[in-house]
Motif scaffolding. Structure first.
Motif, PDB file in Angstrom:
ATOM      1  N   SER A  74      -4.007   1.443   3.441  1.00  0.00           N
ATOM      2  CA  SER A  74      -3.070   0.387   3.840  1.00  0.00           C
ATOM      3  C   SER A  74      -3.577  -0.332   5.073  1.00  0.00           C
ATOM      4  O   SER A  74      -4.052   0.288   6.015  1.00  0.00           O
ATOM      5  CB  SER A  74      -1.688   0.969   4.136  1.00  0.00           C
ATOM      6  N   GLY A  84       0.811  -1.215   0.000  1.00  0.00           N
ATOM      7  CA  GLY A  84       0.000   0.000   0.000  1.00  0.00           C
ATOM      8  C   GLY A  84       0.840   1.259   0.000  1.00  0.00           C
ATOM      9  O   GLY A  84       0.570   2.210  -0.739  1.00  0.00           O
ATOM     10  N   ARG A  85       1.865   1.269   0.820  1.00  0.00           N
ATOM     11  CA  ARG A  85       2.745   2.450   0.876  1.00  0.00           C
ATOM     12  C   ARG A  85       3.419   2.681  -0.472  1.00  0.00           C
ATOM     13  O   ARG A  85       3.460   3.807  -0.973  1.00  0.00           O
ATOM     14  CB  ARG A  85       3.803   2.278   1.971  1.00  0.00           C
TER      15      ARG A  85
END
Length: 144
Positions: A55, A41-42
């Protein structure tokens, strides 16, 4: 366009491939909602800040299970999970559980770039396709 709720997961060796795939398909993916395991996600947010990505925990710390729960609750429409078949995963049981739930709840699942390309290029991706709901009545009413 029908807004899809998409889960993104990638093993470490496939994270760059997922980021590149998203970039190549950004026009088709823009406007949808995304949930991803921690590092994935990051990295997606850093590479593609226009996408709405939430995230969750890292996969080995429970992120795969969080996505699995969302699938079971009917909150995910598509799982894009770029799997690394060449490396043993310490949380392999979680990975298997996640793919089992996607299969059980009849949601599309792409485990590689070719399948993900087919999914997002299909007219069904943007035309409001709704998979056949799964009926668990027989399972729920079985005698033990």
């Amino acid at each position: 366009m029908d807004c899809k709720r998409i889960a993104l997961v990638a093993h470490d060796a496939r994270k760059r491939d997922l980021i590149a795939w998203i970039g190549a398909n950004i026009a088709a993916l823009d406007g949808h909602l995304f949930w991803a395991t921690g590092t994935t996600g990051r990295l997606v947010r850093e590479a593609h800040p226009s996408l709405d990505v939430t995230s969750l925990k890292s996969g080995p710390l429970g992120g795969d299970q969080q996505i699995g729960a969302m699938i079971a609750e009917g909150r995910i429409d598509l799982l894009v999970f770029f799997v690394d078949p060449m490396t043993a995963q310490p949380h392999d049981v979680d990975v298997k559980a996640l793919t089992r739930l996607a299969t059980l709840y009849n949601i599309p699942m792409a485990c590689n770039e070719a399948t993900a390309d087919m999914v997002v290029s299909s007219p069904l991706f943007s035309d409001g396709y709704c998979p056949r709901p799964v009926d668990f009545a027989a399972h729920d009413s079985r005698s033990v």
